[in-house]
Enzyme design. Sequence first.
Site, PDB file in Angstrom:
ATOM      1  N   GLU A   1     -18.828 -24.194  75.891  1.00  0.00           N
ATOM      2  CA  GLU A   1     -19.505 -24.900  76.982  1.00  0.00           C
ATOM      3  C   GLU A   1     -19.028 -26.348  77.059  1.00  0.00           C
ATOM      4  OE1 GLU A   1     -20.856 -23.154  74.633  1.00  0.00           O
ATOM      5  OE2 GLU A   1     -21.962 -21.513  75.570  1.00  0.00           O
TER       6      GLU A   1
ATOM      7  N   TRP B   1       9.210   6.790  61.617  1.00  0.00           N
ATOM      8  CA  TRP B   1       8.024   6.456  62.388  1.00  0.00           C
ATOM      9  C   TRP B   1       7.685   7.575  63.349  1.00  0.00           C
ATOM     10  CZ3 TRP B   1       5.445   2.718  60.307  1.00  0.00           C
ATOM     11  CH2 TRP B   1       6.112   1.677  59.642  1.00  0.00           C
TER      12      TRP B   1
ATOM     13  N   ARG C   1      -4.422  -5.169  64.494  1.00  0.00           N
ATOM     14  CA  ARG C   1      -4.622  -5.768  63.168  1.00  0.00           C
ATOM     15  C   ARG C   1      -5.075  -7.217  63.306  1.00  0.00           C
ATOM     16  NH1 ARG C   1       0.815  -3.611  59.950  1.00  0.00           N
ATOM     17  NH2 ARG C   1       0.167  -1.444  59.821  1.00  0.00           N
TER      18      ARG C   1
ATOM     19  N   THR D   1      -1.601   6.500  50.545  1.00  0.00           N
ATOM     20  CA  THR D   1      -0.769   5.818  51.540  1.00  0.00           C
ATOM     21  C   THR D   1       0.016   4.692  50.871  1.00  0.00           C
ATOM     22  OG1 THR D   1      -2.265   6.455  53.301  1.00  0.00           O
ATOM     23  CG2 THR D   1      -0.850   4.570  53.755  1.00  0.00           C
TER      24      THR D   1
ATOM     25  N   ASP E   1       3.831   5.249  51.345  1.00  0.00           N
ATOM     26  CA  ASP E   1       4.468   4.422  52.395  1.00  0.00           C
ATOM     27  C   ASP E   1       4.860   3.027  51.932  1.00  0.00           C
ATOM     28  OD1 ASP E   1       3.841   6.536  53.989  1.00  0.00           O
ATOM     29  OD2 ASP E   1       2.354   5.484  55.229  1.00  0.00           O
TER      30      ASP E   1
ATOM     31  N   LEU F   1       1.116  -3.840  56.014  1.00  0.00           N
ATOM     32  CA  LEU F   1      -0.175  -4.009  56.714  1.00  0.00           C
ATOM     33  C   LEU F   1      -0.416  -5.430  57.216  1.00  0.00           C
ATOM     34  CD1 LEU F   1      -2.438  -1.806  54.395  1.00  0.00           C
ATOM     35  CD2 LEU F   1      -1.119  -1.108  56.393  1.00  0.00           C
TER      36      LEU F   1
ATOM     37  N   GLU G   1      -6.325   2.361  58.360  1.00  0.00           N
ATOM     38  CA  GLU G   1      -4.990   2.912  58.635  1.00  0.00           C
ATOM     39  C   GLU G   1      -4.611   3.882  57.521  1.00  0.00           C
ATOM     40  OE1 GLU G   1      -1.862   0.888  60.640  1.00  0.00           O
ATOM     41  OE2 GLU G   1      -2.900  -1.021  60.470  1.00  0.00           O
TER      42      GLU G   1
ATOM     43  N   LEU H   1      -8.904  10.091  53.185  1.00  0.00           N
ATOM     44  CA  LEU H   1      -9.899   9.010  53.213  1.00  0.00           C
ATOM     45  C   LEU H   1     -10.582   8.949  54.582  1.00  0.00           C
ATOM     46  CD1 LEU H   1     -11.280   6.691  51.816  1.00  0.00           C
ATOM     47  CD2 LEU H   1      -9.321   5.237  52.295  1.00  0.00           C
TER      48      LEU H   1
HETATM   49  N1  LIG Z   1       0.823   8.400  60.828  1.00  0.00           N
HETATM   50  C1  LIG Z   1      -0.146   7.653  60.387  1.00  0.00           C
HETATM   51  O1  LIG Z   1      -0.856   6.999  61.166  1.00  0.00           O
HETATM   52  C2  LIG Z   1      -0.428   7.575  58.939  1.00  0.00           C
HETATM   53  C3  LIG Z   1       0.203   8.429  58.073  1.00  0.00           C
HETATM   54  N2  LIG Z   1      -0.061   8.391  56.750  1.00  0.00           N
HETATM   55  C4  LIG Z   1       0.563   9.401  55.902  1.00  0.00           C
HETATM   56  O2  LIG Z   1      -0.459  10.197  55.339  1.00  0.00           O
HETATM   57  C5  LIG Z   1      -0.080  10.619  54.049  1.00  0.00           C
HETATM   58  C6  LIG Z   1      -1.160  10.224  53.062  1.00  0.00           C
HETATM   59  O3  LIG Z   1      -2.380  10.819  53.452  1.00  0.00           O
HETATM   60  P1  LIG Z   1      -3.626  10.904  52.479  1.00  0.00           P
HETATM   61  O4  LIG Z   1      -3.247  11.571  51.233  1.00  0.00           O
HETATM   62  O5  LIG Z   1      -4.716  11.509  53.272  1.00  0.00           O
HETATM   63  O6  LIG Z   1      -3.851   9.359  52.143  1.00  0.00           O
HETATM   64  P2  LIG Z   1      -5.076   8.364  52.146  1.00  0.00           P
HETATM   65  O7  LIG Z   1      -4.627   7.062  52.670  1.00  0.00           O
HETATM   66  O8  LIG Z   1      -6.244   8.986  52.806  1.00  0.00           O
HETATM   67  O9  LIG Z   1      -5.373   8.228  50.623  1.00  0.00           O
HETATM   68  C7  LIG Z   1      -6.184   9.136  49.902  1.00  0.00           C
HETATM   69  C8  LIG Z   1      -6.585   8.431  48.657  1.00  0.00           C
HETATM   70  O10 LIG Z   1      -7.586   7.470  48.957  1.00  0.00           O
HETATM   71  C9  LIG Z   1      -8.290   7.171  47.771  1.00  0.00           C
HETATM   72  N3  LIG Z   1      -9.735   7.268  47.963  1.00  0.00           N
HETATM   73  C10 LIG Z   1     -10.599   6.366  47.495  1.00  0.00           C
HETATM   74  N4  LIG Z   1     -11.843   6.696  47.796  1.00  0.00           N
HETATM   75  C11 LIG Z   1     -11.794   7.826  48.451  1.00  0.00           C
HETATM   76  C12 LIG Z   1     -12.783   8.671  49.007  1.00  0.00           C
HETATM   77  N5  LIG Z   1     -14.080   8.368  48.945  1.00  0.00           N
HETATM   78  N6  LIG Z   1     -12.380   9.776  49.636  1.00  0.00           N
HETATM   79  C13 LIG Z   1     -11.080  10.064  49.726  1.00  0.00           C
HETATM   80  N7  LIG Z   1     -10.087   9.313  49.214  1.00  0.00           N
HETATM   81  C14 LIG Z   1     -10.448   8.212  48.574  1.00  0.00           C
HETATM   82  C15 LIG Z   1      -7.790   8.147  46.705  1.00  0.00           C
HETATM   83  O11 LIG Z   1      -6.798   7.383  46.041  1.00  0.00           O
HETATM   84  P3  LIG Z   1      -6.352   7.611  44.523  1.00  0.00           P
HETATM   85  O12 LIG Z   1      -5.653   8.928  44.525  1.00  0.00           O
HETATM   86  O13 LIG Z   1      -5.435   6.471  44.256  1.00  0.00           O
HETATM   87  O14 LIG Z   1      -7.583   7.621  43.701  1.00  0.00           O
HETATM   88  C16 LIG Z   1      -7.193   9.251  47.545  1.00  0.00           C
HETATM   89  O15 LIG Z   1      -6.225  10.006  46.851  1.00  0.00           O
HETATM   90  C17 LIG Z   1       1.247   9.958  53.733  1.00  0.00           C
HETATM   91  O16 LIG Z   1       2.265  10.895  53.957  1.00  0.00           O
HETATM   92  C18 LIG Z   1       1.331   8.832  54.759  1.00  0.00           C
HETATM   93  O17 LIG Z   1       2.671   8.589  55.120  1.00  0.00           O
HETATM   94  C19 LIG Z   1      -0.959   7.515  56.225  1.00  0.00           C
HETATM   95  C20 LIG Z   1      -1.598   6.608  57.045  1.00  0.00           C
HETATM   96  C21 LIG Z   1      -1.425   6.616  58.469  1.00  0.00           C
HETATM   97  N1  LIG Z   2       3.681   6.124  60.515  1.00  0.00           N
HETATM   98  C1  LIG Z   2       3.069   5.322  61.412  1.00  0.00           C
HETATM   99  C2  LIG Z   2       2.021   4.451  61.030  1.00  0.00           C
HETATM  100  N2  LIG Z   2       1.601   4.403  59.734  1.00  0.00           N
HETATM  101  C3  LIG Z   2       0.713   3.376  59.211  1.00  0.00           C
HETATM  102  O1  LIG Z   2       1.340   2.105  59.173  1.00  0.00           O
HETATM  103  C4  LIG Z   2       1.508   1.673  57.804  1.00  0.00           C
HETATM  104  C5  LIG Z   2       2.779   0.873  57.627  1.00  0.00           C
HETATM  105  O2  LIG Z   2       2.533  -0.427  58.069  1.00  0.00           O
HETATM  106  P1  LIG Z   2       3.592  -1.618  57.857  1.00  0.00           P
HETATM  107  O3  LIG Z   2       4.146  -1.470  56.467  1.00  0.00           O
HETATM  108  O4  LIG Z   2       2.841  -2.879  58.037  1.00  0.00           O
HETATM  109  O5  LIG Z   2       4.654  -1.438  58.919  1.00  0.00           O
HETATM  110  C6  LIG Z   2       1.469   2.977  57.037  1.00  0.00           C
HETATM  111  O6  LIG Z   2       1.149   2.852  55.694  1.00  0.00           O
HETATM  112  C7  LIG Z   2       0.397   3.726  57.770  1.00  0.00           C
HETATM  113  O7  LIG Z   2      -0.896   3.226  57.452  1.00  0.00           O
HETATM  114  N3  LIG Z   2       1.454   3.674  61.982  1.00  0.00           N
HETATM  115  C8  LIG Z   2       1.862   3.699  63.279  1.00  0.00           C
HETATM  116  O8  LIG Z   2       1.319   2.971  64.118  1.00  0.00           O
HETATM  117  N4  LIG Z   2       2.872   4.520  63.639  1.00  0.00           N
HETATM  118  C9  LIG Z   2       3.498   5.343  62.780  1.00  0.00           C
HETATM  119  O9  LIG Z   2       4.417   6.055  63.181  1.00  0.00           O
END
Ligand SMILES: NC(=O)C1=CN([C@@H]2O[C@H](COP(=O)(O)OP(=O)(O)OC[C@H]3O[C@@H](n4cnc5c(N)ncnc54)[C@H](OP(=O)(O)O)[C@@H]3O)[C@@H](O)[C@H]2O)C=CC1
Ligand SMILES: Nc1c(N[C@@H]2O[C@H](COP(=O)(O)O)[C@@H](O)[C@H]2O)[nH]c(=O)[nH]c1=O
Length: 592
Positions: A79, A206, A220, A232, A236, A240, A324, A329
Amino acid sequence: MALSFAVVASSSSIMCKAINANNQSHLQDLSYIKRAALVSDKSAGFTSPHPNFGCVIVTPSVEVVGEGYLYAQGTKPAEVLAVEAAGERCRGATAYVNMEPGDCHGDDTAVSALVQAGISRAVIGMRHPLQHLRGNAIRALRSQGLQVDVLGEDMQSKLVEEARKACLLVNLPFVHRAASRVPFSVLKYAMTLDGKIAASSGHAAWISSKLSRNRVFELRGRSDAIIVGGNTVRRDNPRLTARHGGGHMPIRIVLSQSLDLPEEANLWDLSDVSTVVVTQRGARRSFQRYLASKGVEVVEFDILNPRDVMEYFHDRGYLSILWECGGTLAASAISSGVIHKVFAFVAPKIIGGKNAPSPVGELGMVEMSQALDLIDVCFEQIGPDMLISGFLQPIPDLTPTIPSEDETFAIDPTVAPFETSIIFFYKTWDLYGAFSNFSPHPIQMPDEDGNYVTWISVEHYYQANKFIGVSNPLAQECIDKIKSAKSPEEAARMGRLTQRRQPHLVRSDWESVKIDVMYRALKCKFSIYPHLNSMLLSTAGSVLVEASPHDLFWGGGRDGEGLNYLGRLLMKLRSEFLGESSAASENTCIAL
Ligand SMILES: NC(=O)C1=CN([C@@H]2O[C@H](COP(=O)(O)OP(=O)(O)OC[C@H]3O[C@@H](n4cnc5c(N)ncnc54)[C@H](OP(=O)(O)O)[C@@H]3O)[C@@H](O)[C@H]2O)C=CC1
Ligand SMILES: Nc1c(N[C@@H]2O[C@H](COP(=O)(O)O)[C@@H](O)[C@H]2O)[nH]c(=O)[nH]c1=O
C-alpha cells in the site's frame, strides 16, 4: 397517453443507464482486484513465510496511478509503495488490495498510508486469514471514513466469487497454513504417455522437454522446500535447484529411513542452498555424523511418516513444499493426506517395461470407483508436453470457519487467546510475533565510534555483529551487505552463509559476546517502541518461549530441549522494565 408513455420510456432509459454504469463499475472493480492479485504474485517465493500483498490505485476517471507489492517481510508494504507511486492522485481514488493488510504489532503503516494519502474507497479481495489479524485493518479503514468493500461480503455475484478465488490462489500456501497443521504440498512428476516415470532400469533423464523442465524451475522458485525420497537420491543424484534465474532458492529435503545414501551427492553441496535429511531415530549414526560434518542438517523421527514430517516443517514456518519424489514416497504422502495439488507433465513418448516405475505406488485401492478425483483441473500445453494440474483437496474457505478474536469473544467471553501460562512466539505474524528478532522494527545502535546507526531489524544488527572488528576488508563488505539486506530473512541467510563458508571472517569472541549483542539490540527495540514495551509488559507472569523447533540455542526446540535464550532475554528485559530486577540498566553483560 402518448405523454405518459414518453415519461415511462425516458425514466426506464435512465434506469438502464444507471444499471449499465453499475455493472460497468462492478466489472472494473473485479478486474482491478484480479490485477492486485497478479501484482502481489511478483515476489512469490520471496515473501514466504509472509503473504503476497499487492495494491493497485485507480482514480475516479478510471486510471491506474499506482501499484505496489510486498517484496519480503520488513520491506515497504504494498500500500505504501502504491501510494508513493500515485502521489497526489490518491485523493478520492480507490485502492484495490488482494488481501486485507496484516497490521501486526500495532504497526499500522499500510492502513495509515491509505488514509493519509486521501484514498476514499478500498476494495479488499479477502480478509486476512490469521484469526488475530482478521478484520482489524478493515475496521480501522472504516473508522477513518473510507468506504470498504470486501469481496464475498459487500459484493456478491458469480464473477465476484471468481475474483475472490484469484485472491485465495495467490496466497494458497498461507491460507493453508491458517487452516491446517501442514504446509501446502504439490506433487510434481514427469511421465511418458504410457504412465512411466523412468525406464525399467530406473533411468529417467529426461522424460519431459526442456521447456517443461524450465517450468519446474519456476515451480521450485515459488516453493519453500523440495522433497525427494532416498531412492531418487541414489538413482538420479539430483540437484533440485531453481535454475531459472528467479533468485529464490528453496531448501532441499531428503526422506530416508535407511540412511543408506551415497557419500558423494549433489545434495550435500550446500554452496547454493542447504539440505535437510530426515530419517528414523538411530539410523546409521556414523553417516549422520558424516552429513553433519558437511553442514547437512539431520532430523530424526521415531517413525518416518509424511504427516509427522509435514507437521514438523509447518512448525518451522514452511508454507509450501514441492514433492519431486518417485512413486513409493508419493503414495505414502498421498495416503497420509498431505498432498494438496498435483502437477503431471505428460510427454508424448512411450517407454514400456513391466517393471518401469509409475508416479504413484500402492494406495491399496481395488476398484476404479475408489480413484481420487482431481478438482479444478487445468490443461496446458508446454512445448510437446501436456501439463495436467488439479487439486486433490478442496481449497479451504476461511470465511466462515475462522472467527476473529472479537467475534470469538462475542460468542464466549471466557475464551482467552492463551489459556496456559506459556506464551510461544516465533514467526512475526504470530500473536506475539513482535517478540521475534525478525519483526520489522528498526533500531538505532552505536557503532565502534559511538555514532548511532540505524538497522532495519534486530536480526540485521545481530547478523552483522558477527563480523564487526575483524581486520579483513571482506568482513566490512559483509557487514555492509547485511546492513542493506532487504529483509531480516535475507540478512540471516547472508550472515549464516558467510559464517559457514568463511569462518575466518567471524570475530574470535563471537560465542562469548553474542548474547550481549542480542540483549542490547532487544533493549533498544523494546525501549523505543512504546506499543512493543506495553506488549512485553502485558505478558508478565507468563513464560516466554521462542517456538523454534530447530534452533536449540535461541529457541525452545521441538520438545522443549532448546535453551530458549531469546525467551530468557525477553523475560529478563520484562522484569527490568517492570522494575523487579536490581540489575543496573547500563550493565549489559549478563549471566543467564
Ligand atoms: N520422472 C519423474 O518425475 C521422477 C522420476 N523418478 C524416478 O523414480 C525412481 C525412484 O522411485 P522411488 O523408488 O519410488 O523413489 P522415492 O523418491 O519415492 O524414494 C523412496 C524412498 O523414500 C524413502 N522414504 C522415507 N520415508 C518414506 C515413507 N514413509 N514411505 C516411502 N518411502 C519413504 C525411502 O528411502 P530409503 O530407502 O533411503 O530409506 C524409500 O526407499 C527413479 O528411477 C527415479 O529416476 C523420481 C522422481 C521423479
Ligand atoms: N526425469 C524428470 C524429472 N525428474 C525429477 O527431477 C530431478 C532432477 O532435478 P535436477 O537435478 O535439479 O535437474 C529428479 O531427481 C527427479 O526428482 N523431472 C522433470 O521435470 N522431468 C523429467 O523428465
